[in-house]
Design a protein around this motif. Structure first.
Motif, PDB file in Angstrom:
ATOM      1  N   ASN A  52       0.812  -1.223   0.000  1.00  0.00           N
ATOM      2  CA  ASN A  52       0.000   0.000   0.000  1.00  0.00           C
ATOM      3  C   ASN A  52       0.843   1.269   0.000  1.00  0.00           C
ATOM      4  N   ALA A  53       2.036   1.225   0.572  1.00  0.00           N
ATOM      5  CA  ALA A  53       2.884   2.417   0.641  1.00  0.00           C
ATOM      6  C   ALA A  53       3.755   2.597  -0.605  1.00  0.00           C
ATOM      7  N   THR A  54       3.849   1.561  -1.435  1.00  0.00           N
ATOM      8  CA  THR A  54       4.686   1.643  -2.638  1.00  0.00           C
ATOM      9  C   THR A  54       4.019   2.543  -3.668  1.00  0.00           C
ATOM     10  N   PRO A  55       4.757   3.530  -4.197  1.00  0.00           N
ATOM     11  CA  PRO A  55       4.177   4.399  -5.223  1.00  0.00           C
ATOM     12  C   PRO A  55       3.735   3.585  -6.440  1.00  0.00           C
ATOM     13  N   ILE A  56       2.652   3.987  -7.056  1.00  0.00           N
ATOM     14  CA  ILE A  56       2.070   3.191  -8.128  1.00  0.00           C
ATOM     15  C   ILE A  56       2.841   3.317  -9.437  1.00  0.00           C
ATOM     16  N   ASP A  57       3.156   4.499  -9.914  1.00  0.00           N
ATOM     17  CA  ASP A  57       3.838   4.688 -11.197  1.00  0.00           C
ATOM     18  C   ASP A  57       3.206   3.741 -12.205  1.00  0.00           C
ATOM     19  N   SER A  58       3.912   2.696 -12.622  1.00  0.00           N
ATOM     20  CA  SER A  58       3.328   1.723 -13.551  1.00  0.00           C
ATOM     21  C   SER A  58       2.589   0.623 -12.789  1.00  0.00           C
TER      22      SER A  58
END
Length: 160
Positions: A52-58
């Motif tokens: 959940n904390a990981t940036p989405i980007d792709s």
């Protein structure tokens, strides 16, 4: 960079004796099999907060978040984090195959770049949950060892 976690663990000699006795009595894999549920219980709850904390980007980095529990391979055993005596390990984080771009993205997210500050997702999640991880490991370990020993004894009786 260095992260220091302090704690007090008692009973390690007794744990080592119990695990060695399991291995001696049943097989060389018994200790790792007995430890697996406790290690998984300790690290599995971290998967969702990291994802959940990981940036989405792709979305590829976020979707590569996994829990791994197993025996260290030769490459791992030669690192500073494991020894030849390590019977089992538990990891949670970003794992992917064949995409070096995710390696660079993971480093940029965790440690930052010249243009973007570090987000320290892995380190912060582990730091925030270290006490809970130890408690889950501690509360699961005894029953896991007893359950495995009971199953192995039952299997040994059937084979006689």
């Amino acid at each position: 960079m260095s992260v220091e976690i302090k704690g007090n663990i008692t009973g390690l000699k007794d744990l080592e004796k119990a695990l060695l006795a399991l291995n001696k009595e049943y097989s060389g894999k018994a200790a790792a099999q007995a430890l697996r549920p406790a290690i998984k219980a300790a690290v599995a709850p971290l998967e969702t907060p990291i994802r959940n904390a990981t940036p989405i980007d792709s979305g590829d980095l976020r979707d590569s978040t996994k829990v791994k529990v197993g025996k260290p391979n030769k490459k791992m055993a030669s690192s500073e984090y494991y020894t030849k005596d390590t019977v089992i390990y538990g990891q949670v984080g970003w794992f992917w195959k064949g995409s070096p771009s995710l390696w660079h993205q993971a480093l940029a997210v965790e440690f930052g770049t010249r243009d973007n500050p570090a987000q320290s997702i892995l380190r912060d999640t582990f730091d925030a949950n270290s006490d809970e991880m130890l408690n889950k490991f501690k509360s699961t370990l005894g029953p896991a060892i007893e359950k495995k020993a009971k199953a192995l004894a039952k299997k040994q009786l059937k084979s006689k």
